[in-house]
Design a protein around this motif. Structure first.
Motif, PDB file in Angstrom:
ATOM      1  N   VAL A 148      56.785  42.214  -7.605  1.00  0.00           N
ATOM      2  CA  VAL A 148      57.057  42.006  -6.196  1.00  0.00           C
ATOM      3  C   VAL A 148      56.292  43.066  -5.423  1.00  0.00           C
ATOM      4  O   VAL A 148      56.571  44.248  -5.530  1.00  0.00           O
ATOM      5  N   VAL A 149      55.307  42.635  -4.662  1.00  0.00           N
ATOM      6  CA  VAL A 149      54.474  43.552  -3.909  1.00  0.00           C
ATOM      7  C   VAL A 149      54.797  43.395  -2.435  1.00  0.00           C
ATOM      8  O   VAL A 149      54.674  42.306  -1.884  1.00  0.00           O
ATOM      9  N   GLN A 150      55.220  44.471  -1.816  1.00  0.00           N
ATOM     10  CA  GLN A 150      55.513  44.424  -0.401  1.00  0.00           C
ATOM     11  C   GLN A 150      54.211  44.403   0.387  1.00  0.00           C
ATOM     12  O   GLN A 150      53.273  45.121   0.070  1.00  0.00           O
ATOM     13  N   GLU A 151      54.190  43.583   1.418  1.00  0.00           N
ATOM     14  CA  GLU A 151      52.994  43.480   2.231  1.00  0.00           C
ATOM     15  C   GLU A 151      52.805  44.777   3.000  1.00  0.00           C
ATOM     16  O   GLU A 151      53.705  45.268   3.672  1.00  0.00           O
ATOM     17  N   GLN A 152      51.629  45.337   2.898  1.00  0.00           N
ATOM     18  CA  GLN A 152      51.348  46.619   3.505  1.00  0.00           C
ATOM     19  C   GLN A 152      50.717  46.401   4.882  1.00  0.00           C
ATOM     20  O   GLN A 152      49.829  45.575   5.049  1.00  0.00           O
ATOM     21  N   ALA A 153      51.181  47.168   5.860  1.00  0.00           N
ATOM     22  CA  ALA A 153      50.614  47.093   7.193  1.00  0.00           C
ATOM     23  C   ALA A 153      49.283  47.831   7.221  1.00  0.00           C
ATOM     24  O   ALA A 153      49.138  48.912   6.664  1.00  0.00           O
ATOM     25  N   VAL A 154      48.318  47.221   7.883  1.00  0.00           N
ATOM     26  CA  VAL A 154      46.996  47.821   7.988  1.00  0.00           C
ATOM     27  C   VAL A 154      46.968  48.723   9.210  1.00  0.00           C
ATOM     28  O   VAL A 154      47.472  48.377  10.279  1.00  0.00           O
ATOM     29  N   ASP A 155      46.394  49.895   9.038  1.00  0.00           N
ATOM     30  CA  ASP A 155      46.239  50.838  10.136  1.00  0.00           C
ATOM     31  C   ASP A 155      45.508  50.153  11.294  1.00  0.00           C
ATOM     32  O   ASP A 155      44.606  49.348  11.098  1.00  0.00           O
ATOM     33  N   ALA A 160      39.868  51.050   9.733  1.00  0.00           N
ATOM     34  CA  ALA A 160      40.829  50.508   8.768  1.00  0.00           C
ATOM     35  C   ALA A 160      40.822  48.987   8.793  1.00  0.00           C
ATOM     36  O   ALA A 160      40.931  48.332   7.748  1.00  0.00           O
ATOM     37  N   GLN A 161      40.702  48.414   9.990  1.00  0.00           N
ATOM     38  CA  GLN A 161      40.626  46.966  10.103  1.00  0.00           C
ATOM     39  C   GLN A 161      39.371  46.436   9.420  1.00  0.00           C
ATOM     40  O   GLN A 161      39.412  45.427   8.707  1.00  0.00           O
ATOM     41  N   TRP A 162      38.250  47.111   9.647  1.00  0.00           N
ATOM     42  CA  TRP A 162      36.999  46.698   9.014  1.00  0.00           C
ATOM     43  C   TRP A 162      37.108  46.791   7.497  1.00  0.00           C
ATOM     44  O   TRP A 162      36.661  45.902   6.770  1.00  0.00           O
ATOM     45  N   TRP A 163      37.730  47.852   7.008  1.00  0.00           N
ATOM     46  CA  TRP A 163      37.906  48.047   5.564  1.00  0.00           C
ATOM     47  C   TRP A 163      38.731  46.899   4.974  1.00  0.00           C
ATOM     48  O   TRP A 163      38.404  46.358   3.924  1.00  0.00           O
ATOM     49  N   ALA A 164      39.815  46.533   5.662  1.00  0.00           N
ATOM     50  CA  ALA A 164      40.685  45.473   5.164  1.00  0.00           C
ATOM     51  C   ALA A 164      39.980  44.132   5.123  1.00  0.00           C
ATOM     52  O   ALA A 164      40.230  43.311   4.234  1.00  0.00           O
ATOM     53  N   GLU A 165      39.080  43.879   6.078  1.00  0.00           N
ATOM     54  CA  GLU A 165      38.418  42.575   6.165  1.00  0.00           C
ATOM     55  C   GLU A 165      37.171  42.463   5.297  1.00  0.00           C
ATOM     56  O   GLU A 165      36.762  41.360   4.946  1.00  0.00           O
ATOM     57  N   HIS A 166      36.558  43.596   4.931  1.00  0.00           N
ATOM     58  CA  HIS A 166      35.291  43.541   4.216  1.00  0.00           C
ATOM     59  C   HIS A 166      35.312  44.215   2.845  1.00  0.00           C
ATOM     60  O   HIS A 166      34.740  43.684   1.898  1.00  0.00           O
ATOM     61  N   ALA A 167      35.960  45.358   2.730  1.00  0.00           N
ATOM     62  CA  ALA A 167      35.929  46.106   1.468  1.00  0.00           C
ATOM     63  C   ALA A 167      37.125  45.805   0.574  1.00  0.00           C
ATOM     64  O   ALA A 167      36.995  45.769  -0.647  1.00  0.00           O
ATOM     65  N   PRO A 175      38.901  46.268  -3.760  1.00  0.00           N
ATOM     66  CA  PRO A 175      40.033  45.340  -3.607  1.00  0.00           C
ATOM     67  C   PRO A 175      41.365  46.036  -3.837  1.00  0.00           C
ATOM     68  O   PRO A 175      41.479  46.946  -4.660  1.00  0.00           O
ATOM     69  N   GLY A 176      42.370  45.578  -3.094  1.00  0.00           N
ATOM     70  CA  GLY A 176      43.718  46.107  -3.284  1.00  0.00           C
ATOM     71  C   GLY A 176      43.905  47.516  -2.773  1.00  0.00           C
ATOM     72  O   GLY A 176      44.724  48.272  -3.306  1.00  0.00           O
ATOM     73  N   THR A 177      43.163  47.918  -1.740  1.00  0.00           N
ATOM     74  CA  THR A 177      43.282  49.261  -1.186  1.00  0.00           C
ATOM     75  C   THR A 177      43.464  49.197   0.319  1.00  0.00           C
ATOM     76  O   THR A 177      43.211  48.183   0.959  1.00  0.00           O
ATOM     77  N   LEU A 178      43.909  50.323   0.887  1.00  0.00           N
ATOM     78  CA  LEU A 178      44.052  50.478   2.328  1.00  0.00           C
ATOM     79  C   LEU A 178      43.363  51.763   2.745  1.00  0.00           C
ATOM     80  O   LEU A 178      43.276  52.719   1.969  1.00  0.00           O
ATOM     81  N   VAL A 193      41.477  58.559   3.870  1.00  0.00           N
ATOM     82  CA  VAL A 193      42.213  58.471   2.613  1.00  0.00           C
ATOM     83  C   VAL A 193      42.261  57.012   2.181  1.00  0.00           C
ATOM     84  O   VAL A 193      42.660  56.141   2.970  1.00  0.00           O
ATOM     85  N   ILE A 194      41.845  56.751   0.956  1.00  0.00           N
ATOM     86  CA  ILE A 194      41.956  55.412   0.368  1.00  0.00           C
ATOM     87  C   ILE A 194      43.258  55.370  -0.424  1.00  0.00           C
ATOM     88  O   ILE A 194      43.474  56.205  -1.310  1.00  0.00           O
ATOM     89  N   ARG A 195      44.116  54.411  -0.120  1.00  0.00           N
ATOM     90  CA  ARG A 195      45.405  54.311  -0.798  1.00  0.00           C
ATOM     91  C   ARG A 195      45.533  52.959  -1.475  1.00  0.00           C
ATOM     92  O   ARG A 195      45.093  51.937  -0.932  1.00  0.00           O
ATOM     93  N   ALA A 196      46.114  52.941  -2.669  1.00  0.00           N
ATOM     94  CA  ALA A 196      46.364  51.687  -3.368  1.00  0.00           C
ATOM     95  C   ALA A 196      47.405  50.879  -2.600  1.00  0.00           C
ATOM     96  O   ALA A 196      48.417  51.422  -2.144  1.00  0.00           O
TER      97      ALA A 196
END
Length: 285
Positions: A148-155, A160-167, A175-178, A193-196
């Motif tokens: 069960v993986v809780q959905e993580q809010a993107v900064d 951070a938005q660019w990272w979530a959409e491209h990296a 993949p799988g990082t914030l 900071v890159i976080r899992a």
């Protein structure tokens, strides 16, 4: 004209139909293998049904071969697929004829029946021949229920938005990082900071080469390392070289003094509260 959404639904329906047909063919093949095993085993003890078994084998093999889409291949692939498809039926016919010719139960016949049954069940030459001509669709990914993986809010930071959409997307560079705690270090430098995304999991291996291509930044200006005092669930990302202009003396000498006060240099800097004046002593050259 069909909209993209409708085209996608039609494609999904066609894929589902192909999967159902492929599953039906697979089950028919299993039934045919079981029937062949029963016919060959019966032939060990009595030749009474050998003729019927040979006829049924020829009909089933011929019908399947007629529906084999050999028109989609040429040359060696076409010939190899036909040979593979005929292999189970031809070898079963050979076993049945050998049983008819040899009187009584012979250990060699029993071994041949066992080898044919096991080989056809595990290798499935006819199914492999069809897949050689028409590759099967990839299996549908099943959701992981135990995790069960809780959905993580993107900064909200644009980086951070660019990272979530491209990296951080599946198949991306990370993949799988914030990305969080983003700090600008100059005009063309930053650290973050890159976080899992999954709590308690380490940050996956991230290729600086892929990041370099994605960000269009020289690879030697990208570093990824541990965060002091933290575990492997976070990593420190540095991009570019910290701008020297962050140093007050350099900022004054390179950006302020040449325009506002030519020839002036900073000799001392005193910091106080916002309610008090900042004492800045300058020396005229």
């Amino acid at each position: 004209m069909f909209s993209p959404e409708r085209m996608e639904r039609l494609s999904a329906q066609m894929d589902a139909g192909r999967r159902r047909i492929d599953t039906a063919r697979s089950r028919v093949g299993r039934v045919a293998t079981a029937a062949g095993t029963v016919a060959a085993t019966t032939g060990l003890f009595t030749p009474e049904f050998t003729g019927h078994s040979l006829l049924a084998t020829a009909v089933a093999t011929g019908a399947g071969l007629a529906m084999l889409p050999t028109g989609r291949a040429e040359g060696q692939q076409k010939g190899a697929s036909i040979v593979m498809y005929l292999a189970p039926g031809a070898s079963l016919a050979g076993v049945l004829i050998a049983e008819r010719m040899v009187s009584g139960v012979h250990w060699g016949e029993a071994l041949a029946v066992a080898l044919w049954s096991a080989g056809t069940f595990w290798l499935r030459p006819s199914r492999s021949a069809r897949h050689m001509l028409v590759p099967p669709l990839p299996p549908i990914a099943k959701p992981v229920r135990d995790l069960v993986v809780q959905e993580q809010a993107v900064d909200a930071h644009p980086a951070a938005q660019w990272w979530a959409e491209h990296a951080a997307i599946e198949g991306g560079a990370a993949p799988g990082t914030l990305l969080e705690d983003i700090e600008r270090m100059g005009d063309s430098a930053m650290k973050a900071v890159i976080r899992a995304a999954v709590p308690g999991q380490p940050v996956p291996e991230i290729s600086t080469r892929r990041l370099s291509a994605l960000m269009d930044v020289p690879q030697d200006l990208i570093t990824i390392g541990p965060v002091p005092g933290r575990g492997a669930s976070v990593q420190l990302l540095s991009v570019g070289t910290a701008d020297d202009a962050l140093d007050a003396h350099t900022l004054w000498a390179t950006r302020i003094a040449p325009l506002a006060m030519p020839g002036a240099t900073i000799t001392e800097i005193h910091f106080g509260r916002m309610s008090t004046a900042v004492d800045m002593t300058k020396e005229e050259v």
